[in-house]
Design a protein around this motif. Structure first.
Motif, PDB file in Angstrom:
ATOM      1  N   PHE A  43      -5.003  -7.149   8.064  1.00  0.00           N
ATOM      2  CA  PHE A  43      -5.670  -7.303   6.773  1.00  0.00           C
ATOM      3  C   PHE A  43      -6.599  -8.504   6.871  1.00  0.00           C
ATOM      4  O   PHE A  43      -6.147  -9.644   6.985  1.00  0.00           O
ATOM      5  CB  PHE A  43      -4.650  -7.493   5.645  1.00  0.00           C
ATOM      6  N   GLY A  58       3.882 -13.338   1.016  1.00  0.00           N
ATOM      7  CA  GLY A  58       4.229 -12.175   0.187  1.00  0.00           C
ATOM      8  C   GLY A  58       4.607 -10.974   1.041  1.00  0.00           C
ATOM      9  O   GLY A  58       5.543 -10.239   0.724  1.00  0.00           O
ATOM     10  N   LEU A  59       3.885 -10.796   2.133  1.00  0.00           N
ATOM     11  CA  LEU A  59       4.193  -9.711   3.079  1.00  0.00           C
ATOM     12  C   LEU A  59       5.547  -9.939   3.749  1.00  0.00           C
ATOM     13  O   LEU A  59       6.343  -9.010   3.894  1.00  0.00           O
ATOM     14  CB  LEU A  59       3.125  -9.675   4.171  1.00  0.00           C
ATOM     15  N   ASN A  61       8.078 -11.570   2.599  1.00  0.00           N
ATOM     16  CA  ASN A  61       9.138 -11.297   1.619  1.00  0.00           C
ATOM     17  C   ASN A  61       9.384  -9.794   1.494  1.00  0.00           C
ATOM     18  O   ASN A  61      10.523  -9.345   1.380  1.00  0.00           O
ATOM     19  CB  ASN A  61       8.741 -11.832   0.236  1.00  0.00           C
ATOM     20  N   ALA A  62       8.286  -9.023   1.479  1.00  0.00           N
ATOM     21  CA  ALA A  62       8.400  -7.582   1.243  1.00  0.00           C
ATOM     22  C   ALA A  62       8.884  -6.828   2.483  1.00  0.00           C
ATOM     23  O   ALA A  62       9.476  -5.752   2.358  1.00  0.00           O
ATOM     24  CB  ALA A  62       7.053  -7.029   0.788  1.00  0.00           C
ATOM     25  N   GLN A  63       8.608  -7.361   3.664  1.00  0.00           N
ATOM     26  CA  GLN A  63       8.907  -6.665   4.921  1.00  0.00           C
ATOM     27  C   GLN A  63       9.737  -7.557   5.848  1.00  0.00           C
ATOM     28  O   GLN A  63       9.266  -7.988   6.918  1.00  0.00           O
ATOM     29  CB  GLN A  63       7.595  -6.273   5.624  1.00  0.00           C
ATOM     30  N   ARG A 180      -7.158  -2.415   2.052  1.00  0.00           N
ATOM     31  CA  ARG A 180      -5.881  -2.305   1.340  1.00  0.00           C
ATOM     32  C   ARG A 180      -5.190  -0.978   1.655  1.00  0.00           C
ATOM     33  O   ARG A 180      -4.024  -0.941   2.036  1.00  0.00           O
ATOM     34  CB  ARG A 180      -6.147  -2.408  -0.164  1.00  0.00           C
ATOM     35  N   PHE A 183      -4.085  -0.270   5.328  1.00  0.00           N
ATOM     36  CA  PHE A 183      -2.924  -1.094   5.672  1.00  0.00           C
ATOM     37  C   PHE A 183      -1.656  -0.495   5.081  1.00  0.00           C
ATOM     38  O   PHE A 183      -0.649  -0.306   5.772  1.00  0.00           O
ATOM     39  CB  PHE A 183      -3.141  -2.520   5.136  1.00  0.00           C
ATOM     40  N   ARG A 184      -1.703  -0.162   3.796  1.00  0.00           N
ATOM     41  CA  ARG A 184      -0.502   0.376   3.125  1.00  0.00           C
ATOM     42  C   ARG A 184      -0.118   1.737   3.681  1.00  0.00           C
ATOM     43  O   ARG A 184       1.069   2.038   3.812  1.00  0.00           O
ATOM     44  CB  ARG A 184      -0.748   0.435   1.609  1.00  0.00           C
ATOM     45  N   LEU A 187       1.527   1.191   7.058  1.00  0.00           N
ATOM     46  CA  LEU A 187       2.830   0.526   6.952  1.00  0.00           C
ATOM     47  C   LEU A 187       3.854   1.356   6.195  1.00  0.00           C
ATOM     48  O   LEU A 187       5.019   1.423   6.589  1.00  0.00           O
ATOM     49  CB  LEU A 187       2.641  -0.847   6.268  1.00  0.00           C
ATOM     50  N   LEU A 188       3.414   1.952   5.095  1.00  0.00           N
ATOM     51  CA  LEU A 188       4.360   2.556   4.145  1.00  0.00           C
ATOM     52  C   LEU A 188       4.318   4.084   4.134  1.00  0.00           C
ATOM     53  O   LEU A 188       5.168   4.714   3.530  1.00  0.00           O
ATOM     54  CB  LEU A 188       4.056   2.040   2.721  1.00  0.00           C
ATOM     55  N   ALA A 192       2.261   5.879  -0.117  1.00  0.00           N
ATOM     56  CA  ALA A 192       1.794   4.604  -0.667  1.00  0.00           C
ATOM     57  C   ALA A 192       0.499   4.765  -1.438  1.00  0.00           C
ATOM     58  O   ALA A 192       0.155   3.920  -2.266  1.00  0.00           O
ATOM     59  CB  ALA A 192       1.611   3.588   0.451  1.00  0.00           C
TER      60      ALA A 192
END
Lengths: 194, 173
Positions: A43, A58-59, A61-63, A180, A183-184, A187-188, A192
């Protein structure tokens, strides 16, 4: 003056990235990381100066199962120095912050940054409670960082002193919604974007 | 001494219902109860910030990583966020900010007035959708609407919680 060349440094560090998620700080760091090879799991920031390390937090924390590597410049890091304190409170074990430190604001005419006057970013990170915080100045130290960056317990910090020579601008994608969504999705998964 | 208001607990439940996983904040008296509740919940990640703009980056990272978050602050912190808002603005990343207001309803400290009065215009200038709740009983429904707008429509939303609903800070005890 360091002999390390920023493009070679970035290329070496990123060849070992595996499935790590990478966030770049605006300016030269974004160009360096793109020049080393594009990925949907990178990103690129093109603005919001001072935010790169916080996007990384933040990333992280989420991953919690993924390694997050922030690659930014000394000017960008200095604009958000409090971010190191905020990371020091959370102490995410999966986060690493790498500063490509040329001591200059390359985007605006090569004016000297605070690090050129002796401000020691690794010492700040150490003082904020990072698990590891080093200044890298030699090829041997860079080799060691390449190994520890993706496997050592975080939060990790490295300021890599690089030669002040300007480098060619390598235009990474800069369309925000594209960066955005790719990337999502990578990853997701497709869901997503629903 | 008046009894603690009921709305922070209901607001906390509303944020959980909205799928919030990260609560990032610069402390404020108006958010005190909410911050305590968030810290007590091991399912939530709490991040105390040195300055509010850090929260814009953290929540952008959270969204990229598949989580929703909320940013809590006082109106004096809104100005700190301006340039960082370029990130969610350009990338159309959802952002939910809950802003407790100062400098408006019976403010004692004149230094709070400038940023408090400029808060709605400052947010609007950066493209943030501004919702307001000036009565305690409107806070939860306003946050629910704001969360929908943020996460379903992919927008930056600030819910201003009016000083009228919070009560002005008392300096003379």
């Amino acid at each position: 003056v360091s002999q390390l060349e920023r493009r070679a440094v970035t290329r070496q560090l990123l060849r070992s990235r595996g499935d790590a998620l990478v966030v770049t700080g605006l300016g030269s760091s974004t160009y360096d990381v793109f020049a080393a090879g594009d990925s949907p799991l990178t990103f690129y920031l093109w603005g919001a100066m001072g935010s790169a390390a916080m996007v990384g937090l933040g990333l992280a924390n989420a991953q919690p199962g993924r390694r997050i590597v922030v690659v930014t410049g000394d000017g960008e890091m200095l604009m958000g120095l409090g971010a190191l304190a905020t990371i020091g409170v959370r102490r995410p074990t999966n986060l690493a912050v790498v500063v490509i430190d040329n001591g200059l604001y390359a985007e605006t005419g090569m004016q000297r940054t605070h690090t050129a006057h002796g401000v020691d970013l690794a010492a700040v990170a150490r003082g904020c409670g990072f698990a590891a915080a080093d200044t890298v100045q030699t090829p041997a130290e860079l080799d060691a960082l390449e190994r520890s960056l993706y496997t050592g317990p975080g939060p990790r910090f490295a300021a890599i002193k690089v030669a002040p020579e300007p480098t060619k601008i390598e235009l990474a994608p800069r369309d925000g919604p594209y960066l955005r969504s790719r990337f999502r999705e990578a990853l997701l998964g497709k869901s997503a974007c629903l | 001494v008046t009894s603690a208001p009921a709305w922070p607990d209901a607001l906390y439940a509303e944020l959980l219902a909205a799928g919030i996983k990260q609560v990032v904040y610069v402390p404020d008296a108006g958010h005190r109860r909410l911050i305590e509740l968030a810290h007590a919940n091991p399912e939530l990640t709490t991040v105390v910030l040195t300055t509010e703009e850090e929260g814009i980056g953290v929540l952008a990272g959270a969204y990229l990583g598949g989580q929703r978050g909320v940013l809590l602050m006082q109106s004096s912190g809104v100005g700190n966020c301006i340039n960082a808002l370029a990130l969610p603005a350009e990338c159309r990343i959802p952002l939910l900010m809950l802003v407790t207001m100062r400098g408006e309803w019976g403010e004692f400290n004149p230094w709070q007035v400038a940023m408090g009065q400029a808060t709605p215009a400052t947010l609007a200038a950066m493209g943030v959708i501004v919702l307001r709740a000036d009565e305690a009983e409107r806070i939860v429904e306003t946050v629910r609407a704001g969360a929908g707008l943020a996460f379903d429509s992919g927008r930056m939303v600030a819910v201003l919680i009016g000083q009228r609903a919070l009560g002005a800070k008392v300096f003379r005890k």
